[in-house]
Design a protein around this motif. Structure first.
Motif, short mmCIF file in Angstrom:
data_model
loop_
_atom_site.label_atom_id
_atom_site.label_comp_id
_atom_site.label_asym_id
_atom_site.label_seq_id
_atom_site.Cartn_x
_atom_site.Cartn_y
_atom_site.Cartn_z
N VAL A 1 6.77 0.40 6.23
CA VAL A 1 7.95 1.03 5.64
C VAL A 1 7.79 2.54 5.81
O VAL A 1 6.75 3.10 5.45
CB VAL A 1 8.14 0.65 4.16
CG1 VAL A 1 9.25 1.48 3.52
CG2 VAL A 1 8.46 -0.83 4.04
N GLU A 2 8.82 3.18 6.36
CA GLU A 2 8.75 4.59 6.72
C GLU A 2 9.78 5.40 5.92
O GLU A 2 10.93 5.54 6.34
CB GLU A 2 9.00 4.74 8.23
CG GLU A 2 7.97 3.97 9.06
CD GLU A 2 8.46 3.62 10.45
OE1 GLU A 2 7.61 3.57 11.37
OE2 GLU A 2 9.68 3.37 10.63
N PRO A 3 9.40 5.90 4.75
CA PRO A 3 10.33 6.68 3.93
C PRO A 3 10.63 8.04 4.55
O PRO A 3 9.79 8.65 5.22
CB PRO A 3 9.59 6.87 2.61
CG PRO A 3 8.47 5.87 2.64
CD PRO A 3 8.12 5.71 4.08
N ASN B 1 2.53 -1.69 4.47
CA ASN B 1 1.90 -0.37 4.47
C ASN B 1 2.99 0.70 4.53
O ASN B 1 3.79 0.73 5.47
CB ASN B 1 0.94 -0.23 5.65
CG ASN B 1 -0.26 -1.15 5.53
OD1 ASN B 1 -0.70 -1.46 4.42
ND2 ASN B 1 -0.80 -1.60 6.65
N VAL B 2 3.02 1.57 3.53
CA VAL B 2 4.04 2.61 3.45
C VAL B 2 3.51 3.87 4.14
O VAL B 2 2.45 4.40 3.77
CB VAL B 2 4.39 2.92 1.99
CG1 VAL B 2 5.45 4.02 1.91
CG2 VAL B 2 4.90 1.65 1.30
N THR B 3 4.25 4.35 5.15
CA THR B 3 3.83 5.55 5.88
C THR B 3 4.82 6.68 5.60
O THR B 3 4.98 7.09 4.47
CB THR B 3 3.68 5.25 7.38
OG1 THR B 3 4.93 4.77 7.91
CG2 THR B 3 2.58 4.24 7.63
N ASN C 1 0.85 -1.19 0.00
CA ASN C 1 0.00 0.00 0.00
C ASN C 1 0.88 1.24 0.00
O ASN C 1 1.30 1.73 1.06
CB ASN C 1 -0.91 0.00 1.23
CG ASN C 1 -2.04 -1.00 1.10
OD1 ASN C 1 -2.84 -0.90 0.18
ND2 ASN C 1 -2.11 -1.95 2.01
N ASN C 2 1.16 1.73 -1.20
CA ASN C 2 2.03 2.89 -1.36
C ASN C 2 1.25 4.15 -1.76
O ASN C 2 1.72 5.25 -1.50
CB ASN C 2 3.08 2.59 -2.44
CG ASN C 2 3.78 3.82 -2.94
OD1 ASN C 2 4.67 4.35 -2.30
ND2 ASN C 2 3.35 4.33 -4.11
N ALA C 3 0.08 4.01 -2.36
CA ALA C 3 -0.66 5.18 -2.84
C ALA C 3 -0.90 6.17 -1.70
O ALA C 3 -1.31 5.78 -0.60
CB ALA C 3 -1.99 4.74 -3.44
N GLY C 4 -0.63 7.43 -1.96
CA GLY C 4 -0.84 8.44 -0.94
C GLY C 4 -0.83 9.83 -1.55
O GLY C 4 -0.38 10.02 -2.68
#
Length: 247
Positions: free
Chosen positions: A168-170, A124-126, A74-77
């Motif tokens: 995952v926390e970019p 889940n990408v935050t 889940n990368n869409a943001g």
């Protein structure tokens, strides 16, 4: 050969992540609201399909078209920068619709196949904004912090079915289209009283030595997707790693 479905692949981290998984020999289902297959390698292991994570009908259609998957990313943001005081509640709702409720909806739609099969990974990408306070992104941070707590609990909820949930926390990625993609949404949100403060923030970002590149996030997502140690959080990018170590 495993299959990954990645949301938000039209640019930035999602696009690079789709390319990276493909390079590692995976089957990739790259989703975006308006499909642009030309952005990605032409390959029998690469499929580009339409998906709007804010619409239940679009999620159902995309997953039916995708078929069984092994990993959901889940990368869409959407981004938002501005004074909270000046941010309309309708804009706040739009941010949460994608960053929070869209992620939850994708999780809920995919979990049944993972649970029944007793295998699968959700990534889940935050954002590193969840690791340390950052000014003028209160709404964005709130939308991402919600997913942090959600994923922590979900990981425990799914463990008995051998299904993993990861974060995952970019860090700050100047090469992404954060500002360009949200220009209309952010118009007028830095009002006159906040302008001097915003200028200071922009200046400090311009001086930052440690930043996050798209490949950092792609590699972080791949590590999370293939991890067997039980690790929950994967900071991605030099600045995110530094924040995680300091927190």
């Amino acid at each position: 050969m495993k299959t990954v479905l990645i949301t938000g692949c039209s640019s930035g981290y999602g696009l690079e992540t789709a390319r990276y998984f493909h390079d590692q020999g995976w089957n990739v289902i790259a989703t975006m609201r308006t499909p642009r297959p030309e952005l990605l390698p032409e390959s029998p292991r690469m499929r580009v399909i339409a998906l709007d994570v804010t619409r239940a009908d679009s999620i159902a259609a995309a997953l039916e078209q995708a078929g069984p998957i092994d990993v959901l990313v889940n990368n869409a943001g959407v981004g938002l920068f501005g004074a909270f005081e000046a941010t309309p509640m309708t804009t706040i709702a739009d941010v949460f619709a994608t960053n929070t409720f869209g992620v939850m909806a994708m999780n809920q739609a995919v979990i049944p196949q993972f649970r029944e099969r007793r295998s699968g990974v959700i990534v889940n990408v935050t954002s590193s904004a969840t690791l340390a306070p950052f000014p003028l992104v209160a709404v964005y941070t709130a939308s991402k912090t919600a997913i942090e707590g959600f994923t922590e609990s979900l990981a425990l909820e799914l463990a008995g079915f051998n299904v993993q949930a990861k974060l995952v926390e970019p860090g700050y990625g100047p090469s992404t289209q954060f500002a360009a993609n949200g220009a209309e949404r952010m118009a007028g949100l830095v009002t006159e009283p906040y302008a001097p403060f915003a200028e200071q923030i922009f200046a400090s970002l311009g001086q930052s030595m440690a930043v996050t590149e798209a490949i950092d996030v792609a590699q972080g997502v791949f590590r999370a997707a293939t991890d067997t140690t039980g690790q929950l959080r994967f900071p991605a990018g030099a600045d995110a790693v530094a924040l995680a170590q300091a927190s």
